[in-house]
Design an enzyme around this catalytic site. Sequence first.
Site, short mmCIF file in Angstrom:
data_model
loop_
_atom_site.label_atom_id
_atom_site.label_comp_id
_atom_site.label_asym_id
_atom_site.label_seq_id
_atom_site.Cartn_x
_atom_site.Cartn_y
_atom_site.Cartn_z
N GLY A 11 92.98 50.90 27.66
CA GLY A 11 94.02 49.92 27.95
C GLY A 11 93.47 48.52 27.89
O GLY A 11 92.28 48.30 28.16
N SER A 12 94.32 47.55 27.54
CA SER A 12 93.89 46.14 27.57
C SER A 12 93.97 45.60 29.00
O SER A 12 94.48 46.25 29.90
CB SER A 12 94.77 45.31 26.63
OG SER A 12 94.50 45.68 25.30
N GLY A 13 93.44 44.39 29.19
CA GLY A 13 93.40 43.78 30.52
C GLY A 13 92.00 43.76 31.10
O GLY A 13 91.80 43.27 32.21
N HIS A 14 91.02 44.31 30.35
CA HIS A 14 89.64 44.37 30.84
C HIS A 14 88.71 43.47 30.03
O HIS A 14 87.50 43.63 30.07
CB HIS A 14 89.12 45.81 30.78
CG HIS A 14 90.02 46.80 31.42
ND1 HIS A 14 90.36 46.69 32.75
CD2 HIS A 14 90.65 47.90 30.94
CE1 HIS A 14 91.18 47.70 33.05
NE2 HIS A 14 91.38 48.44 31.97
N LYS B 127 86.33 56.05 28.74
CA LYS B 127 86.33 55.94 30.20
C LYS B 127 87.15 57.11 30.77
O LYS B 127 88.19 57.47 30.22
CB LYS B 127 86.94 54.60 30.64
CG LYS B 127 86.18 53.39 30.06
CD LYS B 127 86.49 52.08 30.77
CE LYS B 127 87.93 51.61 30.64
NZ LYS B 127 88.40 51.43 29.25
N ASP C 228 93.28 58.31 28.52
CA ASP C 228 92.24 58.02 27.53
C ASP C 228 91.59 59.30 27.02
O ASP C 228 91.41 59.49 25.81
CB ASP C 228 91.16 57.10 28.12
CG ASP C 228 91.64 55.65 28.27
OD1 ASP C 228 92.45 55.21 27.45
OD2 ASP C 228 91.20 54.99 29.22
N HIS D 30 92.36 49.27 37.49
CA HIS D 30 93.78 49.23 37.14
C HIS D 30 94.63 48.97 38.37
O HIS D 30 95.69 49.58 38.54
CB HIS D 30 94.22 50.55 36.50
CG HIS D 30 93.45 50.89 35.27
ND1 HIS D 30 92.49 51.87 35.25
CD2 HIS D 30 93.48 50.36 34.03
CE1 HIS D 30 91.98 51.94 34.03
NE2 HIS D 30 92.55 51.03 33.27
#
Lengths: 329, 329
Positions: free
Chosen positions: B56-59, B107, B112, B219
């Site tokens: 996921g994006s945001g990291h 991860k 995922d 998250h």
Amino acid sequence: MKKFINQIEQIVPEMVQGLVQTSNGQLRCLEQTTAVIRNDPQFQNQTQVGLVSGGGSGHEPLHAGFVGDGMLSAAVCGEIFTSPTPDQIYAAINAVDQGQGVLLIVKNYSGDVMNFDMAREMAEADNHQVATVVVDDDIAIQDSEQGHRGVAGTVLVEKILGAAARAGYTLEQLQDLGQQVIKQTKTLAVALHAATVPGVGHPGFELADDELEFGVGIHNERGRNTEKLVTAHELAAKMLEQLQGEFTDFTQQHYAILVNGMGATPLMEQYIFANDVADILQQQGVAVDFWKVGNLVTSIDMTGISLTLLQLQAGWRDWLTADVTTLGW
Amino acid sequence: MKKFINQIEQIVPEMVQGLVQTSNGQLRCLEQTTAVIRNDPQFQNQTQVGLVSGGGSGHEPLHAGFVGDGMLSAAVCGEIFTSPTPDQIYAAINAVDQGQGVLLIVKNYSGDVMNFDMAREMAEADNHQVATVVVDDDIAIQDSEQGHRGVAGTVLVEKILGAAARAGYTLEQLQDLGQQVIKQTKTLAVALHAATVPGVGHPGFELADDELEFGVGIHNERGRNTEKLVTAHELAAKMLEQLQGEFTDFTQQHYAILVNGMGATPLMEQYIFANDVADILQQQGVAVDFWKVGNLVTSIDMTGISLTLLQLQAGWRDWLTADVTTLGW
């Protein structure tokens, strides 16, 4: 105020110690100061003009994070948003002078200019050759006495001069190059939330949920205007328009661009904003030869972005892309 | 919610475009995907096992900021906090396979793991050799089905495997090395403020002015406990004590340590916390051979810090310090 700190009075010395302890041997602290100096093996073997910068803390990684081969020789860390003292600056000059002289890179704030000047005089009395360049890239505010502030563009000046110093430029050549680069470096910043200075305990100013501050400085100075929040694209267009007005023959030239996060701005948003800047410049047919995006010159935990345009002359791009071993570039 | 964005639905594609447009030619986007792949001149001339990660994006900068010579071959960017789809992962595998096979670094989150598995099956049906390692470094929470989460330690795994892949390790050797590194990588994270996911519009959880959340995920998952805020030194001591319990013969070994800011944490505070970690380990006589401090694996605008300990085996430090050309390392 919630922060990962111990005592407020110990913030700067502990931060400097942390930086040095985790630098994998690249940095050391000058005894009884909060000045950080190169400790890499190349440093003793090179003979080059020393580059010293510094200023108030709270802008990390600027300046200490830019000490290393190919950039600064030393950085002097003042208290938060407060100029370092002349004796600390003098200690750094003395430690990095390898006989080729020392160039001081100073952001244009009266305290910094005064203290770096005093340190230069002390060093000259001690037979060091010292010259100064003063960065004044912020176009938002012009103080009638002090002129424009020195902000994020400082890091581009440090990078170019660091590479040129390693390549053997003399003190005079570096001062000349620095003044040319500074003249072509223009920055504008906006904020969604002000920073909380630890000794103050609350944000420096308050904005409503639909407001942004246009033209802020890096010390919680308010900007030109408080405005309605707009999209990243509208903001990029407005900031670019004002920056472009500072250059002659804007669209005919080549540029380096820095999109800089001011501490609490997610990298995701910096890339979205940078994407808008890139799109607009591409539509205008403007050549961007070098990009840099990230948290380079912060203002503690300010949520904000600054945009810097540097109009390139021949060879400058190579200095910007030259190898460097610092923690922050 | 105040953010530098345009439309919420366009955040990830615009972020990826911004990353690529400002990468100075180092990266490109695979057509019709949000997967980012190496575009540097060395990439076509090397023959090595391909390394693909994502999530996921945001990291950010994880994972796309770690694509480059000496680290990842490609990164697949999902929606915010959401796994990328199998077809995007498959496209990345297909693009980076130079005939030596592809290792997936995943991860440990069920979405995922499932989607990377499906992509692996698709690729194997297409005659690609594919292996997987699953990072599960977070010691805070153990889900009965999924096990431990994969968090900030992932970046150390990517760095070590990236250097080893460039040095010519085979797919089997890389999978084996990855599993060894993951077994020795342990992370714990705390937060002072939760992240605001753009589609949600407010922080994921609320804490009082004197509270911290101990053991958070990346998250916006709450941690083990909500606790009273303590000093950086007390926090470092407590986190180290819990991490140490995960290793046998703790004080006899050598370590790499990552102090990681989670998006809105000033670098100043990260260095203060790192200084406390370094002081405590020094008092215990523990050897730290490698340090890394900064925003590497973030959680949008979470104010938080994670601490990762990696117990080193012979040669691993060299992989960690090997040259790399990425935007984020």
